[in-house]
Design a protein around this motif. Structure first.
Motif, mmCIF file in Angstrom:
data_model
loop_
_atom_site.group_PDB
_atom_site.id
_atom_site.type_symbol
_atom_site.label_atom_id
_atom_site.label_comp_id
_atom_site.label_asym_id
_atom_site.label_seq_id
_atom_site.Cartn_x
_atom_site.Cartn_y
_atom_site.Cartn_z
ATOM 1 N N PRO A 1 0.823 -1.218 0.000
ATOM 2 C CA PRO A 1 0.000 0.000 0.000
ATOM 3 C C PRO A 1 0.858 1.268 0.000
ATOM 4 N N GLY A 2 1.538 1.522 -1.114
ATOM 5 C CA GLY A 2 2.275 2.783 -1.244
ATOM 6 C C GLY A 2 3.776 2.633 -1.102
ATOM 7 N N LEU A 3 4.478 3.714 -1.385
ATOM 8 C CA LEU A 3 5.937 3.723 -1.491
ATOM 9 C C LEU A 3 6.654 3.249 -0.233
ATOM 10 N N THR B 1 18.478 11.116 -8.136
ATOM 11 C CA THR B 1 17.783 10.880 -6.875
ATOM 12 C C THR B 1 16.275 10.905 -7.111
ATOM 13 N N HIS B 2 15.527 10.671 -6.036
ATOM 14 C CA HIS B 2 14.064 10.739 -6.092
ATOM 15 C C HIS B 2 13.607 12.018 -5.399
ATOM 16 N N VAL B 3 12.529 12.605 -5.888
ATOM 17 C CA VAL B 3 11.966 13.773 -5.202
ATOM 18 C C VAL B 3 10.457 13.874 -5.443
ATOM 19 N N ALA B 4 9.741 14.279 -4.390
ATOM 20 C CA ALA B 4 8.313 14.621 -4.491
ATOM 21 C C ALA B 4 7.517 13.555 -5.236
ATOM 22 N N GLU B 5 7.674 12.316 -4.748
ATOM 23 C CA GLU B 5 7.024 11.177 -5.399
ATOM 24 C C GLU B 5 5.663 10.930 -4.766
ATOM 25 N N ASN B 6 5.627 10.986 -3.437
ATOM 26 C CA ASN B 6 4.469 10.476 -2.709
ATOM 27 C C ASN B 6 4.214 11.415 -1.526
ATOM 28 N N TRP C 1 4.931 16.279 -6.734
ATOM 29 C CA TRP C 1 4.424 17.267 -5.771
ATOM 30 C C TRP C 1 5.387 18.455 -5.662
ATOM 31 N N LEU C 2 5.602 19.116 -6.797
ATOM 32 C CA LEU C 2 6.464 20.301 -6.837
ATOM 33 C C LEU C 2 5.602 21.553 -6.876
ATOM 34 N N LEU D 1 2.217 2.529 -7.565
ATOM 35 C CA LEU D 1 2.357 2.819 -6.132
ATOM 36 C C LEU D 1 1.329 3.856 -5.659
ATOM 37 N N GLY D 2 0.509 4.343 -6.584
ATOM 38 C CA GLY D 2 -0.519 5.325 -6.208
ATOM 39 C C GLY D 2 0.089 6.654 -5.785
ATOM 40 N N SER D 3 1.210 7.023 -6.420
ATOM 41 C CA SER D 3 1.944 8.206 -5.963
ATOM 42 C C SER D 3 1.308 9.512 -6.412
ATOM 43 N N GLY D 4 0.789 9.552 -7.632
ATOM 44 C CA GLY D 4 0.149 10.774 -8.112
ATOM 45 C C GLY D 4 0.328 10.936 -9.612
#
Ligand code: GUN
Ligand code: ZN
Length: 431
Positions: free
Chosen positions: A89-91, A229-234, A272-273, A298-301
């Protein structure tokens, strides 16, 4: 090895972004591609180029096939190959339950090599010729990957994950050891053949300020390396990052404060920026990696295309396996299109094929080497069969335009469409 190749088929490639330059799509229905010593010699109309075919070189005629540059996947995790399609259920729970235990196994170099071979075979079968790849926290995982990609002469980017907190002990480095290992690996691999190094802090929550600071110093010292890198995923991840770095203006600003925004920096997800973040990405020459299958899985957006375009940020497309659910960039385009639709945006197929080839090369600042068929570029290309499946063959009997042809490939295509993959002029798949 010297190779001289002449392939006759339809040819598709781009000289710029077709969204802003309508003449940037180049299509030759009866085309000819000439390759010598791993580089493009010419690409264009068969009738115009046939006089250039060297004596003794046999033309391979591939009727009804399309030759195009290999796909560029700007964000993918090779160690997550064995955990693709893991439900959670998500990241954050997905990272805890599946990702960290799977990545632990990469302390074993033999295991890492075996997975790297399978992963690179998958990429080749899907027509992906360049990727920006995460390894794990272990040096061995980078050595194993680059050893395999170098043996195949593939233009690949990877780096050791930096992660010194908020993860299991067995995956933790320290700020100093992470920086030292990174420097050793840069010296060993960056520019070694076609291999290129990426400084790789996993994401802000798993690095201390000390670690991000040292990563920023390395990024300045070794300016022609990459950063990923990863940013503003979830949303939960964003709240967590903000709580850990309360002085930052935004999640992206954490990286900015440590000097991690510059050319050759690739930021995955960017859902989510705000507009200030997008302006910083554009100003610094950093790029966005769009990960549609992963973000849906992952239902991140949903990514905001209009806002990114308004800010003129460089975009690229990525599978993000194992968060992503397919190695195929065609399947990834399928979901990219739907994500755009959900935001009210219409993405033409020509735009998606651009993003998956020259757009990715530009975002990685590798467009002087790969991404299209300009003379002298590295000859990484694929041969597509647009009628590879019964359904594709049936649908292809009713096409009104090239755009429709490409759209059908993006919606219905996958690895079955990719008939051949060439790396620097050598046939890689099938072998
Ligand atoms: N954020 C931090 N690590 C990861 C990862 O492995 N996959 C994805 N999708 N997001 C992350
Ligand atoms: Zn990722």
């Amino acid at each position: 090895m010297t190779t001289t190749l002449a392939l006759r088929a339809s040819i598709l490639h781009f000289s710029a972004n077709p969204q802003y330059h309508p003449d940037a799509l180049h299509w030759h229905t009866d085309g000819l591609l000439l390759v010598n010593e791993g580089k493009i010699v010419a690409a264009g109309d068969y009738t115009q180029l046939q006089a250039q075919i060297p004596a003794g070189v046999e033309v391979q005629h591939l009727p009804d096939r399309i030759i195009m540059p290999g796909f560029i996947d700007s964000h993918v995790h090779y160690p997550q190959t064995d955990m693709i399609a893991s439900p959670a259920p998500g990241l954050l729970p997905w990272l805890e339950q599946y990702t960290f235990p799977t990545e632990r196994q990469f302390e074993d170099g033999e295991h890492a090599s075996e997975v790297a071979r399978f992963f690179l075979d998958q990429l080749s079968a899907c027509g992906t010729t360049t990727a920006m790849v995460y390894s794990t926290v272990h040096q061995e995982s980078v050595d194993a990957f680059f050893t395999e990609s170098a043996a195949r002469n593939m233009r690949m980017v990877t780096g050791k994950v930096l992660m010194d907190r908020h993860c299991p002990e067995f995956l933790r480095d320290t700020a100093e050891s992470g920086a030292q290992d990174t420097e050793t690996l840069i010296q060993r691999w960056h520019g070694n053949g076609r291999q290129l190094y990426a400084i790789t802090p996993r994401f802000a929550p798993t690095s201390t300020t000390q670690q991000l600071g040292l990563a920023g110093e390395l990024a300045q010292q070794y300016h022609d390396t990459f950063i990923q890198t990863h940013v503003a995923e979830n949303k939960e991840e964003c709240a967590w990052a903000r709580s850990l770095f309360p002085n930052a203006r935004s999640y992206l600003d954490i990286y900015d404060q440590f000097g991690l925004m510059r050319e050759r920096a690739m930021y995955a997800h960017c859902i989510w920026l705000d507009d200030t973040d997008r302006a910083r990405l554009a100003e610094t020459g950093s790029a966005i990696s769009l990960c549609p299958t992963s973000n849906l899985f992952l239902g991140s957006g949903l990514f905001d295309f209009d806002a990114a375009d308004a800010a003129k940020v460089q975009l690229s497309v990525a599978t993000d396996v194992g968060g992503g659910t397919s190695f195929s960039m065609l399947q990834t385009m399928n979901e990219l299109y739907k994500v755009a639709r959900m935001g009210g945006r219409y993405l033409p197929a020509s735009q998606m094929f651009y993003l998956a080839t020259l757009g990715g090369a530009k975002a990685m600042q590798l467009d002087h080497l790969i991404g299209n068929f300009s003379v002298g570029k590295e000859a990484d290309f694929i041969v597509l069969n647009p009628k590879a499946t019964p359904l594709l063959a049936r649908r292809s009997a009713h096409l009104n335009s090239l755009e429709e042809q490409l759209f059908v490939l993006a919606m219905l295509g996958d690895d079955r469409v990719v008939e051949r993959t060439y790396i620097a002029g050598e046939l890689r798949s099938p072998l």
